[in-house]
Write an enzyme that holds these catalytic residues in place. Structure first.
Site, short mmCIF file in Angstrom:
data_model
loop_
_atom_site.label_atom_id
_atom_site.label_comp_id
_atom_site.label_asym_id
_atom_site.label_seq_id
_atom_site.Cartn_x
_atom_site.Cartn_y
_atom_site.Cartn_z
N ASP A 1 35.40 28.48 8.59
CA ASP A 1 34.08 28.15 8.05
C ASP A 1 34.15 27.75 6.58
OD1 ASP A 1 33.12 28.91 10.49
OD2 ASP A 1 31.74 30.42 9.73
N HIS B 1 28.39 23.12 10.21
CA HIS B 1 28.01 24.39 9.56
C HIS B 1 26.77 24.19 8.68
CE1 HIS B 1 28.83 28.53 8.87
NE2 HIS B 1 29.31 28.42 7.64
N HIS C 1 24.51 25.09 3.68
CA HIS C 1 24.95 26.49 3.81
C HIS C 1 23.86 27.45 3.32
CE1 HIS C 1 27.54 30.08 3.71
NE2 HIS C 1 28.32 29.40 4.55
N HIS D 1 38.14 31.56 7.14
CA HIS D 1 37.59 30.56 6.22
C HIS D 1 38.73 29.77 5.61
CE1 HIS D 1 34.39 33.56 6.58
NE2 HIS D 1 33.54 32.62 6.20
#
Length: 281
Positions: free
Chosen positions: A49, A100, A104, A191
């Site tokens: 991510d 994503h 964010h 991540h």
């Protein structure tokens, strides 16, 4: 004496026939279980991510490529603009690019139109860069309200292994957590933004590959498991389906091959008779 000898030979011959018949029946019984199913491999998906990151994403990709692994990267659309060549290259190498959202943001307080805009802006940017059209979605912080599910127009991909749980954790600790708790069909959350995550990814892959796990993208995980992801549905893992060929051994006496199995048990073919089985003797 000759009569008795003939009787013994006939009895001995009949024993061999029964043993051969029992063995043949057992082979027929076992054929379904000897068939190798392509879906029987232990599969996991490793996902990243909050990219793309100019420093760490290329290093993560290089580490995966060295290990023959394709990852799934959930990217923030607004961060792609300055790294288009990197993202395009990742897609061409076979890594899965996923959505994503655009900025964010925590989607919890947004209305449906705002949620759709976050997902759609990011999707449009990813399409522009990669030439692809469909992108799985993971919301920041794993937000999964009904408003979000109704608005993103995509399956929602979360995770079953989160070794950091939102904290600053060493790569060693993250790797130990995943390795200790991994299950077939898991989706691992990491991540592509720190050295710790890179270290964790390398150890996780090296250890689990040695234990017989295959790393696949999330799309491949669905496909290999015969699952079609549905819009508005949350997926944390894609475990294997129950084996349709498995037999309930508590009902073994009801099985068609039970007489043959009984003979094999009685003659010691299955458990050993001390001398071994010599059908030609």
């Amino acid at each position: 004496m000759p009569g008795k000898l003939g009787e013994k030979r006939e009895e001995h011959s009949m024993k061999h026939v029964r043993r051969w018949a029992a063995a043949a029946a057992l082979v027929l019984l076992l054929i379904p279980f000897l068939t190798v199913d392509a879906g029987a491999a232990k599969l996991v998906a490793i996902t990243f991510d909050d990219g793309p990151n100019q420093t760490w994403t290329p290093q993560v990709v290089e580490a995966l490529n060295q290990r023959g692994v394709k990852g799934t990267f959930f990217m923030v659309g607004s961060w792609v603009a300055t790294k288009e060549d990197l993202v395009r290259s990742m897609a061409q190498q076979g890594h899965q690019i996923a959505n994503h959202t655009w900025e964010h943001l925590n989607l919890t307080g947004l209305d449906p139109q705002q949620v759709r805009l976050q997902a759609e802006q990011s999707r449009a940017k990813l399409e522009e860069v990669t030439g692809q059209r469909d992108f799985l979605v993971r919301t920041p912080f794993g937000v999964r309200t009904q408003t979000v599910l109704n608005s993103i127009d995509s399956p929602l991909i979360l995770w079953s292994q989160d070794p950091a749980a939102g904290k600053q954790v060493s790569g060693e600790k993250m790797a130990r957590s995943v390795i200790r708790n991994i299950k077939d069909g898991d989706i691992i959350l990491l991540h592509d933004s720190t050295q710790e995550n890179l270290d964790a990814a390398c150890r996780i892959i090296d250890t689990l590959q040695a234990r017989g796990y295959d790393f696949v993208t999330v799309d491949e995980l669905f496909r290999l498991r015969g699952v079609t992801p549905q819009k508005g549905v949350i997926y944390k893992s894609v475990p294997p389906a129950a084996d349709p060929q498995a037999y309930d051994e508590s009902r073994l006496e009801d099985h068609w091959a039970w007489p043959a199995i009984s003979v094999m048990e009685e003659t010691g073919i299955m458990t050993g008779d001390g001398e071994g089985w010599h059908p030609n003797r």
